[in-house]
Design an enzyme around this catalytic site. Structure first.
Site, short mmCIF file in Angstrom:
data_model
loop_
_atom_site.label_atom_id
_atom_site.label_comp_id
_atom_site.label_asym_id
_atom_site.label_seq_id
_atom_site.Cartn_x
_atom_site.Cartn_y
_atom_site.Cartn_z
N SER A 10 26.26 37.50 0.60
CA SER A 10 25.32 36.70 1.38
C SER A 10 25.47 35.24 0.98
O SER A 10 25.22 34.87 -0.18
CB SER A 10 23.89 37.17 1.13
OG SER A 10 23.01 36.17 1.63
N HIS A 35 28.12 37.61 5.07
CA HIS A 35 26.76 37.77 5.59
C HIS A 35 26.07 36.42 5.69
O HIS A 35 25.94 35.70 4.69
CB HIS A 35 26.00 38.71 4.66
CG HIS A 35 24.66 39.14 5.15
ND1 HIS A 35 24.48 40.13 6.10
CD2 HIS A 35 23.41 38.71 4.84
CE1 HIS A 35 23.20 40.30 6.33
NE2 HIS A 35 22.52 39.44 5.59
N ASP A 37 22.68 34.51 6.69
CA ASP A 37 21.24 34.70 6.87
C ASP A 37 20.65 33.51 7.61
O ASP A 37 20.45 32.44 7.04
CB ASP A 37 20.56 34.84 5.51
CG ASP A 37 20.84 36.20 4.88
OD1 ASP A 37 20.58 37.22 5.55
OD2 ASP A 37 21.33 36.24 3.74
N MET A 39 17.56 31.81 9.24
CA MET A 39 16.09 31.89 9.13
C MET A 39 15.45 30.69 9.81
O MET A 39 15.93 29.56 9.66
CB MET A 39 15.68 31.88 7.65
CG MET A 39 16.31 32.98 6.82
SD MET A 39 15.59 33.00 5.18
CE MET A 39 16.69 34.18 4.37
N HIS A 68 22.88 37.72 10.44
CA HIS A 68 21.57 38.37 10.34
C HIS A 68 20.52 37.38 10.82
O HIS A 68 20.20 36.43 10.12
CB HIS A 68 21.37 38.78 8.86
CG HIS A 68 20.03 39.37 8.56
ND1 HIS A 68 19.60 39.56 7.25
CD2 HIS A 68 19.04 39.82 9.36
CE1 HIS A 68 18.39 40.09 7.28
NE2 HIS A 68 18.02 40.26 8.52
N MET A 70 17.09 36.17 11.39
CA MET A 70 15.67 36.32 11.04
C MET A 70 14.91 35.24 11.79
O MET A 70 14.45 34.24 11.23
CB MET A 70 15.49 36.19 9.52
CG MET A 70 15.98 37.42 8.78
SD MET A 70 16.30 37.12 7.04
CE MET A 70 17.97 36.54 7.14
N MET A 140 16.65 46.82 5.56
CA MET A 140 16.24 45.82 4.57
C MET A 140 15.65 46.54 3.36
O MET A 140 14.74 47.36 3.49
CB MET A 140 15.17 44.87 5.14
CG MET A 140 15.66 43.88 6.17
SD MET A 140 17.08 42.88 5.69
CE MET A 140 16.43 41.98 4.28
N PHE A 146 14.11 35.61 1.25
CA PHE A 146 14.65 35.02 0.02
C PHE A 146 15.63 35.96 -0.66
O PHE A 146 15.47 37.17 -0.61
CB PHE A 146 13.50 34.69 -0.95
CG PHE A 146 12.51 33.73 -0.35
CD1 PHE A 146 12.73 32.36 -0.41
CD2 PHE A 146 11.39 34.21 0.32
CE1 PHE A 146 11.83 31.47 0.18
CE2 PHE A 146 10.49 33.33 0.92
CZ PHE A 146 10.71 31.96 0.84
N ASP A 178 20.52 45.57 2.69
CA ASP A 178 20.42 44.14 2.35
C ASP A 178 19.18 43.88 1.49
O ASP A 178 18.06 44.09 1.94
CB ASP A 178 20.34 43.34 3.67
CG ASP A 178 20.29 41.83 3.48
OD1 ASP A 178 20.43 41.36 2.34
OD2 ASP A 178 20.12 41.15 4.51
N GLY A 180 18.49 42.93 -2.99
CA GLY A 180 18.38 43.51 -4.33
C GLY A 180 19.53 44.42 -4.72
O GLY A 180 19.37 45.28 -5.59
N GLY A 200 23.83 38.94 -2.49
CA GLY A 200 23.80 37.49 -2.66
C GLY A 200 23.88 37.13 -4.12
O GLY A 200 24.94 36.73 -4.63
N SER A 201 22.78 37.30 -4.84
CA SER A 201 22.77 36.87 -6.24
C SER A 201 23.76 37.66 -7.11
O SER A 201 24.33 37.10 -8.04
CB SER A 201 21.36 36.92 -6.81
OG SER A 201 20.62 37.95 -6.25
C1 DX5 Z 1 17.02 38.14 2.47
C2 DX5 Z 1 18.41 38.11 3.02
C3 DX5 Z 1 19.42 38.66 2.11
C4 DX5 Z 1 19.53 38.01 0.76
C5 DX5 Z 1 20.07 38.98 -0.23
O1 DX5 Z 1 16.16 37.74 3.47
O2 DX5 Z 1 18.49 38.83 4.22
O3 DX5 Z 1 20.69 38.72 2.75
O4 DX5 Z 1 20.35 36.88 0.78
O5 DX5 Z 1 20.08 38.40 -1.49
P1 DX5 Z 1 20.10 39.27 -2.83
O6 DX5 Z 1 21.34 40.08 -2.81
O7 DX5 Z 1 20.05 38.25 -3.90
O8 DX5 Z 1 18.85 40.15 -2.79
ZN ZN Z 2 20.46 39.20 5.16
#
Ligand code: DX5
Ligand code: ZN
Length: 218
Positions: A10, A35, A37, A39, A68, A70, A140, A146, A178, A180, A200-201
């Site tokens: 992400s 990916h 995101d 928003m 994605h 949002m 999700m 976030f 997606d 955690g 992501g992280s």
């Molecule tokens: C959250 C996003 C995710 C997010 C995942 O709203 O849709 O794609 O970036 O980040 P991690 O992998 O750090 O949970």
């Molecule tokens: Zn996402």
């Protein structure tokens, strides 16, 4: 498990000031999906980027651009995201509700793959009738908005239920998860039937993105 697992870093966790370079790092590290995101500050309490980012990133990679959305009223922007070079456009059930089937058909009519995403508190029954219209269902495992949140393990039951529906009906549809995802939760997600893991992280929080990605594949 012999399914072919794909990793979708992400870009939300990347350094936005050098987005193209960040993308190249994960592309070269073997990530199949990228990916993105999107928003709008209305559907979720955060704002990121939009169509222009997709268009510009399209110039620097051949990887699958997994958008994605949002955002509220995604139908207003589907065509522009498709033109910008998205490969998958994924819309939230919660942003479409009764208009859902039409929005999914609109995505397909733009010549891109169509994804449908549900929040952690949306049951599978709400989307069951539309899975046959989808190329991907995204589950999700955090509430969207976030990166860096804790994985909600309850959603694994929904992954298993969606896997069963897809397999029993022979639908050509993949499951993405997606939120955690780390090396432990990745394994749970794979065992529950997921095909694509967004991270992501867990990817960008590691100097060595290649080994971070390889670890997630299990
Ligand atoms: C959250 C996003 C995710 C997010 C995942 O709203 O849709 O794609 O970036 O980040 P991690 O992998 O750090 O949970
Ligand atoms: Zn996402």
């Amino acid at each position: 498990m012999t399914r072919n697992i794909k990793i979708a870093p992400s870009m939300l966790s990347a350094d936005f000031s050098i987005m193209g370079e960040e993308l190249k790092r994960v592309d070269e590290a073997g990530a199949e999906f990228i990916h993105l995101d999107v928003m709008d500050g209305v559907f979720v309490p955060n704002i990121t980027f939009g169509i222009k980012m997709v268009k510009d990133l399209r110039k620097v990679t051949n990887r699958v651009l997994d958008c994605h959305l949002m955002i509220v009223n995604p139908e207003k922007y589907v065509e522009e995201f498709a033109k910008a070079g998205a490969d998958y456009i994924t819309v939230h059930y919660e942003a479409c509700k009764e208009n859902l089937a039409n929005v999914l058909k609109q995505v397909k009519s733009c010549g891109v793959k169509c994804g449908l995403v549900i929040n952690p508190d949306t049951p599978v029954e709400k989307i069951e009738d539309c899975i046959n219209l989808c190329d991907m269902v995204l589950v999700m495992s955090v509430f969207p908005g976030f990166g860096g949140q804790k994985f909600i393990a309850d959603v694994l039951d929904k992954c298993r239920a969606i896997r069963r529906i897809i397999d029993e009906n022979g639908y050509d549809c993949i499951i993405e998860i997606d939120g955690g995802i780390n090396k432990d939760t990745a394994k749970l997600a794979i065992d529950a039937g997921c095909d694509v893991l967004v991270a992501g992280s867990a990817v960008f929080g590691n100097e060595d993105v290649k080994s971070a990605i390889d670890v997630l594949r299990g």
